[in-house]
Design an enzyme around this catalytic site. Structure first.
Site: not given
Length: 353
Positions: A144, A177, A209, A242, A269
């Site tokens: 597994r 992410k 950012k 960004e 962006d």
């Protein structure tokens, strides 16, 4: 009523013959962790503190608990030898072969693993693509954990391959992410699928950012602060900023024309606008790319899907980043079976083989 139980770092036995181990999440190099794996085709990305062996041990430990595999102990004779085959139950790109080999070795070094394909190869539904031979106990105990890693990695690699092909000539990137604790594993799967890695974490690239820009008081002030920080600390690394509007792109270019800067890439962006027919409008993105005119790498982000990535890739952008590669992955269906004929019969009945 829930009770909080203090966590201890003791790893309990995976198998009957495995002694109690103490899991030390020390910072071993990724290179050392995989140096003895025969099936290594695509190297994992580098990380200064990621303990891949520790991640494997933790995955085995959470499965074994404090008693080990009671089902195996109850049903399988200790000395029984067997072999099991890997079966693809749908089409896709396989990934995690090298990692699977590491897991089998961790459970039982005497297991013999043979692969008929390599990481990054295509598999089709019903294909036997590898086998493991040795103690049945050890095979079932490892099953597994091996499949959890391989199915996730293969799902990431399958989507990455599709998006990388569609994005050409632009390169497809993942983001941060990723599943907590599986950063390196997820990013390794992207490489196997033909994508490229974005920054590994907060340490290997400066990425300015929107929140950094807001806190610093604007794009120019943020860029100036970064240049000063890198110079004062004698650091050399990539710098990305960004931008969300054409005006911000102008600001960045104006700053770069007046100041020696470490800036290497400009993120564009949400300059890809969805339209009603499911396609995207990319004129704003093209305008920004034309303004930059090759002076810096460019990266498009936002509204990137398998359906839109081809259109975005034709704009001249250098990179296209997609968080969906890792945060919304659909696992590829793979099984490991001792009785493959019965497994194939059941698979055909359920249209999964």
């Amino acid at each position: 009523m829930f009770r909080v139980v203090p966590f201890t770092a003791t790893v309990h036995p995976y198998a009957i013959t495995t002694p109690r181990l103490v899991l030390k999440m020390s910072a071993i190099s990724t290179k050392n962790a995989v140096r003895t794996v025969d099936s290594l085709v695509v190297k994992p990305p580098a990380h200064p503190t990621y303990d891949l062996k520790g991640v494997i041990q933790l995955a085995l430990s959470e499965d074994a608990g404090d008693l080990g595999d009671v089902s195996c102990k109850a049903t399988i004779p200790v000395d029984l030898e067997s072999e099991a085959y890997f079966l693809a139950k749908e089409d896709g790109i396989v990934a995690g072969i090298a990692l699977a080999e590491m897991i089998f070795t961790e459970v039982d070094p005497s297991l013999k693993v043979e692969w008929f394909i390599k990481d990054g190869d295509k598999v089709h539904k019903g294909l036997k693509f590898g086998k493991v031979k040795g103690k049945a106990h050890s095979i079932v105990i490892a099953e597994r954990v091996v499949l959890n890693f391989m199915q996730r990695m293969s799902g990431i690699a399958t989507l990455t391959k599709a998006m990388a092909d569609a994005a050409h000539p632009a390169y497809i990137l993942e983001t941060r992410k990723t599943a907590p604790g599986l950063r390196l594993v997820d990013k390794w799967a992207v490489l196997i699928g033909g994508g490229k890695n974005h920054r590994m974490g907060l340490f290997d690239m400066v990425m300015i950012k929107d929140n950094h820009i807001s806190a610093a008081g604007g794009v120019k002030k943020a860029l100036k602060s970064v240049d000063q920080y890198l110079e004062q600390n004698k650091l050399q690394m990539g710098v990305e900023v960004e931008t969300r509007t054409i005006a911000e792109v102008h600001e960045v270019l104006e700053y770069a024309s007046q100041t020696k800067t470490s800036l290497t890439r400009i993120m564009l962006d949400n300059m890809v606008i969805p339209i009603s027919n499911g396609d995207v409008e990319v004129s704003m993105l093209k305008e920004a790319i034309d303004l930059i005119d090759g002076r810096f790498e460019t990266e498009a982000s936002g509204n990137v899907t398998l359906e839109t990535v081809h259109t975005i890739g034709q704009t001249g952008v250098t990179y296209i980043s997609s968080g969906a590669l890792t945060h919304s992955v659909k696992a590829l269906d793979i099984s490991l079976k001792i009785d493959t004929e019965l497994a194939l019969e059941v698979g055909r009945r359920t249209k999964r083989a």
